[in-house]
Design an enzyme around this catalytic site. Structure first.
Site, PDB file in Angstrom:
ATOM      1  CB  CYS A   1      21.899  66.606  12.986  1.00  0.00           C
ATOM      2  SG  CYS A   1      22.091  67.390  14.530  1.00  0.00           S
TER       3      CYS A   1
ATOM      4  CG  ASP B   1      25.870  61.307  15.545  1.00  0.00           C
ATOM      5  OD1 ASP B   1      25.694  62.702  15.827  1.00  0.00           O
ATOM      6  OD2 ASP B   1      25.393  60.722  16.370  1.00  0.00           O
TER       7      ASP B   1
END
Length: 173
Positions: free
Chosen positions: A104, A72
């Site tokens: 995501c 991330d």
């Protein structure tokens, strides 16, 4: 437990490429996610975060799920970039105008970066690609990812030789 307010899925279209940028579903929200995929005609989902749902229901609906997780807030590793661009070249060459979904966790970092790479590889300047995505997905792409895209040098991997004219053409014309 309070529900997170997630942004709605966003379609990004350029030439004959179509992307659906979205956040990750959970098993509880999977039916809505599948409805969204069908609405946009997405038959491929690229999951670039940790697994949060069972992909079996998607596969039963004819939707392929590809897992290429990366950290991330970080730019994608070279292998993910290569695999992503190879997938797109095959997908959009064989089925121009089809839609590839990518997600995501929140749909603001990793997924938009991959879409930006596709736009850059098909000839768009990095600044234009970022602006194009941010017009549709406010808050997309953090400063670390922005620096990565600024330094990224496209190799025109979304281009191919036309067998009839032997000229280089964009796979997404």
């Amino acid at each position: 437990m309070a529900r997170m307010n997630r942004p709605a899925p966003v379609e990004v279209s350029y030439r004959h490429m179509r992307f659906l940028i979205t956040h990750n579903p959970s098993n509880a929200t999977l039916s809505t996610f599948i409805e969204d995929l069908k609405k946009y005609g997405a038959t491929t989902v690229v999951r670039v975060c940790e697994v949060t749902y069972d992909k079996t229901p998607l596969e039963k609906d004819g939707i392929t799920v590809v897992d290429w997780p990366f950290d991330d807030g970080a730019p994608p590793p070279g292998k993910v970039v290569e695999d992503w661009l190879s997938l797109l070249k095959a997908k959009f060459y064989n089925d121009p105008g089809s839609c590839v979904a990518v997600h995501c966790v929140a749909g603001l970092g990793r997924a938009p970066v991959l879409v930006a790479l596709a736009l850059i590889e098909s000839g768009m300047k990095y600044e234009d690609a970022i602006q194009f995505i941010r017009q549709k997905r406010r808050g997309a792409i953090n400063s670390k990812q922005l620096t990565y895209l600024e330094k990224y040098r496209p190799k025109q991997r979304l281009r191919f030789k036309d067998p009839h004219t032997h000229k280089t053409r964009c796979c997404v014309m």
